[in-house]
Design an enzyme around this catalytic site. Structure first.
Site, PDB file in Angstrom:
ATOM      1  CE  LYS A   1      -2.436  -1.378   3.652  1.00 39.21           C
ATOM      2  NZ  LYS A   1      -1.677  -2.862   3.935  1.00 39.21           N
ATOM      3  CB  THR A   2       3.835   2.218   2.010  1.00 41.02           C
ATOM      4  OG1 THR A   2       3.068   2.174   3.166  1.00 41.02           O
ATOM      5  CG2 THR A   2       4.503   3.533   2.319  1.00 41.02           C
TER       6      THR A   2
ATOM      7  CG  ASP B   1      -0.113   3.156   6.663  1.00 40.86           C
ATOM      8  OD1 ASP B   1      -0.974   2.297   6.183  1.00 40.86           O
ATOM      9  OD2 ASP B   1       0.817   2.657   7.155  1.00 40.86           O
TER      10      ASP B   1
ATOM     11  CB  THR C   1      -4.898  -3.576   8.112  1.00 44.79           C
ATOM     12  OG1 THR C   1      -5.090  -2.427   9.346  1.00 44.79           O
ATOM     13  CG2 THR C   1      -3.471  -3.402   7.674  1.00 44.79           C
TER      14      THR C   1
ATOM     15  NE  ARG D   1       6.119  -4.183   5.358  1.00 41.45           N
ATOM     16  CZ  ARG D   1       4.872  -3.565   5.606  1.00 41.45           C
ATOM     17  NH1 ARG D   1       4.246  -4.147   6.968  1.00 41.45           N
ATOM     18  NH2 ARG D   1       4.377  -2.464   5.283  1.00 41.45           N
TER      19      ARG D   1
END
Ligand code: ADE
Length: 362
Positions: free
Chosen positions: A82-83, A127, A176, A235
């Protein structure tokens, strides 16, 4: 539109400065490692093809017509990009990216200072947007809709309402927990997208790309092994690559093959399906302490001394995806595949859950 420059996040923000000036291997820290491996453009981005294709169209339409890009929301478990997408979109638009998070914007004044520091066309990434305080969220609505911010100057009967005009900007939200977002906030996004876990072929390609960028030698079997145990999450793949690189450097000639990848990951307590100690503890509690469920999330959290939110946002989405647990109206249950994964005999009441991790995702 202002020229592209990365804006430092406020102190309470979650995101590190993304710089490539130093080779990744020489930078320290997990966040620096992850940031250095982040793709910078649509072309470098592996996976989530349908999302990337949609974004390419929107970015191209905005660029070619001089429009500000619409507000976008990305939802999904941690680590799916997402980032990274926010950085890629800002790069592709050629605008500044301002980075913050729901908990960091803890009062209206903080939001005002963030919004008034934006340049024309800039992107603002928030975020954990589901964690915005209600008063902050309400003040975000006119900003998103009419690029307007309402302020009160002074106090009591002499207070004066002042409307500030903001530059056109793009809000990039990430969460999330899409289910926790209010309808008025959701309605103000032009586009909401649920990110999926990555396919195995994409995970292999990501591991190989990260290895090449960090000058780590890895063969096909090594990349397959790390990809397979990374829960479809880039990640995690990048984190495991770094750990396996350490084992390969100390115990071999630095080359990662299937054997060193498998033995290192075993020693790191990451099993063949990518489950770590917390995942297995969670499954074991449901199977053994609660007889396979149904059991409420609070009871599982208390048994594990874990935060309910961590279980809901980090642990459960993957176990549900690969069919090791199921959700019922009365609580969580372990599936037959879940029992099998833990080496336990499944009771006849356990739902099948498909073929387990190998069958579902990979
Ligand atoms: N590193 C982390 N996520 C990635 C992605 N989706 N594509 C390429 N490299 C990545």
């Amino acid at each position: 539109m202002s020229r592209k420059r990365h804006i430092d996040p406020p102190a309470a923000s979650i995101d590190p400065e993304d710089s490539r000036e130093v080779a990744p291997a020489e930078r320290s820290g997990e966040q620096a490692w992850q940031a250095a491996l982040r793709p910078q453009s649509f072309d470098q981005y592996i996976g989530q093809r349908d999302l990337i294709d949609n974004l390419k169209v929107s970015v191209r339409a905005a660029r070619e017509n001089g429009w500000a890009l619409d507000h976008f929301l990305f939802a999904g478990p941690p680590g799916l990009g997402k980032t990274t997408l926010a950085h890629v979109i800002a790069n592709e638009m050629g605008v500044n990216l301002h980075v913050s998070s729901g908990p960091a914007i803890d009062h209206k004044g903080m939001l005002a200072s963030l919004l008034t520091s934006l340049g024309e066309g800039d992107a603002l990434f928030i975020d954990e947007i589901h964690r915005l305080a209600p008063v902050v969220e309400e003040n975000l609505y006119p900003a998103m809709e009419d690029f307007r911010f309402d302020l009160f100057i002074g106090e009591g009967p002499h207070a004066k309402a002042v409307t500030m005009q903001l530059p056109r900007f793009t809000l990039l939200g990430a969460t999330t927990r899409m289910g926790l977002l209010s309808a008025p906030l959701l309605d103000r996004f032009g586009f909401c997208w649920q990110l999926r876990y990555y396919e195995q072929a994409d995970m292999i390609a990501i591991v190989k790309r990260s290895a090449a960028l960090t000058k780590v030698t890895i063969d096909q079997d090594g990349a397959v092994e790390i990809a397979r145990r990374s829960r479809g999450t880039p990640r995690i793949a990048n984190r495991l690559l770094r750990r396996v690189r350490d084992f390969a450097a100390v115990e071999r000639d630095g080359v990662i093959d299937g054997d060193i990848a498998a033995s290192s990951l075993d020693r790191l307590a990451v099993d063949h399906a990518g489950l770590d100690m917390l995942d297995r503890a969670y499954l074991s509690v449901i199977c053994e302490r609660f007889d396979g469920g149904p059991v409420g999330i609070e009871a599982v959290a208390a048994s594990l001394s874990e935060e309910r939110g961590t279980l809901e946002e980090v642990v459960e989405p993957f176990l549900l995806q690969v069919g090791l647990i199921a959700r019922t109206p009365r609580g969580r249950v372990a599936t037959a595949a879940g029992y099998q994964h833990m080496g336990l005999a499944a009771p006849s009441k356990a739902p099948s859950g498909g073929q387990g991790p190998q069958g579902r995702l990979f």
